[in-house]
Write an enzyme that holds these catalytic residues in place. Structure first.
Site, PDB file in Angstrom:
ATOM      1  N   VAL A  81       0.712  -1.197  -0.219  1.00 41.92           N
ATOM      2  CA  VAL A  81       0.190   0.198   0.011  1.00 41.92           C
ATOM      3  C   VAL A  81       0.723   1.377  -0.640  1.00 41.92           C
ATOM      4  O   VAL A  81       1.420   1.217   0.397  1.00 41.92           O
ATOM      5  CB  VAL A  81      -0.963  -0.376   1.380  1.00 41.92           C
ATOM      6  CG1 VAL A  81      -1.770  -1.084   1.699  1.00 41.92           C
ATOM      7  CG2 VAL A  81      -0.165   0.032   2.510  1.00 41.92           C
ATOM      8  N   CYS A  82       0.235   2.621  -0.503  1.00 39.23           N
ATOM      9  CA  CYS A  82       0.948   3.131  -0.541  1.00 39.23           C
ATOM     10  C   CYS A  82       0.072   4.249  -0.310  1.00 39.23           C
ATOM     11  O   CYS A  82      -1.412   4.148  -0.356  1.00 39.23           O
ATOM     12  CB  CYS A  82       2.248   3.676  -1.697  1.00 39.23           C
ATOM     13  SG  CYS A  82       1.582   4.160  -3.203  1.00 39.23           S
ATOM     14  N   GLN A  83      -0.085   5.874  -0.618  1.00 40.12           N
ATOM     15  CA  GLN A  83      -1.019   7.146  -1.025  1.00 40.12           C
ATOM     16  C   GLN A  83      -1.490   6.907  -1.601  1.00 40.12           C
ATOM     17  O   GLN A  83      -2.969   7.096  -1.655  1.00 40.12           O
ATOM     18  CB  GLN A  83      -0.362   8.494  -0.513  1.00 40.12           C
ATOM     19  CG  GLN A  83      -1.537   9.363   0.197  1.00 40.12           C
ATOM     20  CD  GLN A  83      -1.929   8.973   1.626  1.00 40.12           C
ATOM     21  OE1 GLN A  83      -0.968   7.837   3.110  1.00 40.12           O
ATOM     22  NE2 GLN A  83      -3.407   8.827   1.845  1.00 40.12           N
TER      23      GLN A  83
ATOM     24  N   LEU B 283      -4.845   4.436  -0.141  1.00 48.18           N
ATOM     25  CA  LEU B 283      -4.931   4.843   0.920  1.00 48.18           C
ATOM     26  C   LEU B 283      -6.452   5.952   1.109  1.00 48.18           C
ATOM     27  O   LEU B 283      -6.558   5.999   1.359  1.00 48.18           O
ATOM     28  CB  LEU B 283      -3.837   4.888   2.534  1.00 48.18           C
ATOM     29  CG  LEU B 283      -2.839   4.080   2.352  1.00 48.18           C
ATOM     30  CD1 LEU B 283      -1.704   3.952   3.415  1.00 48.18           C
ATOM     31  CD2 LEU B 283      -3.778   2.392   3.058  1.00 48.18           C
TER      32      LEU B 283
END
Length: 234
Positions: free
Chosen positions: A142-144, A171
């Site tokens: 996951v990342c932004q 996210l």
């Protein structure tokens, strides 16, 4: 003289992932009247691209570990509880002349108004992940926004990891309360900081004007002085 017998490929699909089973047979003649058969088996896994709801199912139902690849600043603002953190980019503190100029410009614009750190690729990313997980581990990256996790998954796939999934929109698409989180803000807001969080779009516009004025005065001082002299006196 060596000849290749045949090569076949079988595929199997699931809801989240596609994998290929490659079976090869090689026939090589080593000496008169005798042959040597060699068989190899290779499995290649395709990265799964899923949304936030599917990500929850992988973690809760299939035992996927969450690997957060954002930089340290965003991770500290908010991250999923009990996740692992290996940043794809790290803070760039190099002091060569070109980097100093780029860092100064960055900090006076993106850093000040959008709260973005000045970073560079983490050269130890793959090795750091390998030190914590085996190639058979199930990893949800996951990342932004979903971009860094895609790049990270590609690197790990090339390094031999077979069970990889990415949250496509990052996210920022996670609904409040979807995951237990730790930090000073909500997961979907962890990518925002700086003056943009105080005055929104107005600060972004003013910030752009101010930084352009700063750069103009810095690199064209004589022209800036002439413009100031032309301004009407109060």
């Amino acid at each position: 003289m060596t000849t290749i017998g045949y090569c076949t490929a079988l595929s199997s699909r699931s809801n989240f992932r596609t994998s290929w089973l490659v079976f090869e047979t090689h026939r090589g003649r080593t000496m008169p009247g005798k042959s040597l058969f060699r068989r190899s088996l290779q499995i290649r896994a395709e990265i799964s691209y899923i949304n936030a709801e599917e990500a929850k199912k992988l973690v809760a139902g299939e035992g996927y570990a969450i690997l957060d690849v954002r930089d340290k600043t965003q991770f500290e603002r908010a991250h999923i509880k009990s996740c692992y953190h290996v940043p794809l980019f790290i803070e760039n503190q190099d002091n060569d002349f070109g980097t100093i100029i780029k860092r100064t410009l960055h900090n006076n614009f993106a850093g000040l108004f959008f709260g973005l750190s000045f970073t560079k690729p983490n050269p130890d990313f793959v090795q750091s992940v390998k030190s914590q997980f085996s190639p058979e581990s199930k990893l949800l990256l996951v990342c932004q926004e979903g971009l860094r996790s895609t790049v990270a998954a590609s690197k790990l796939e090339q390094a031999g990891f077979q069970n990889l999934a990415c949250m496509t929109s990052g996210l920022q698409s996670v609904k409040p309360g979807a995951f237990d989180s730790v930090g000073s803000t909500e997961l979907q807001k962890a990518g925002k900081a700086g003056l943009i969080t105080v005055q929104g779009k107005i600060s972004a516009v003013l910030g752009t004007i101010l930084i352009c004025a700063f750069l103009f005065i810095t690199f064209f001082p004589e022209q800036a002085e002439k413009l100031l002299q032309m301004a009407p006196a109060s």
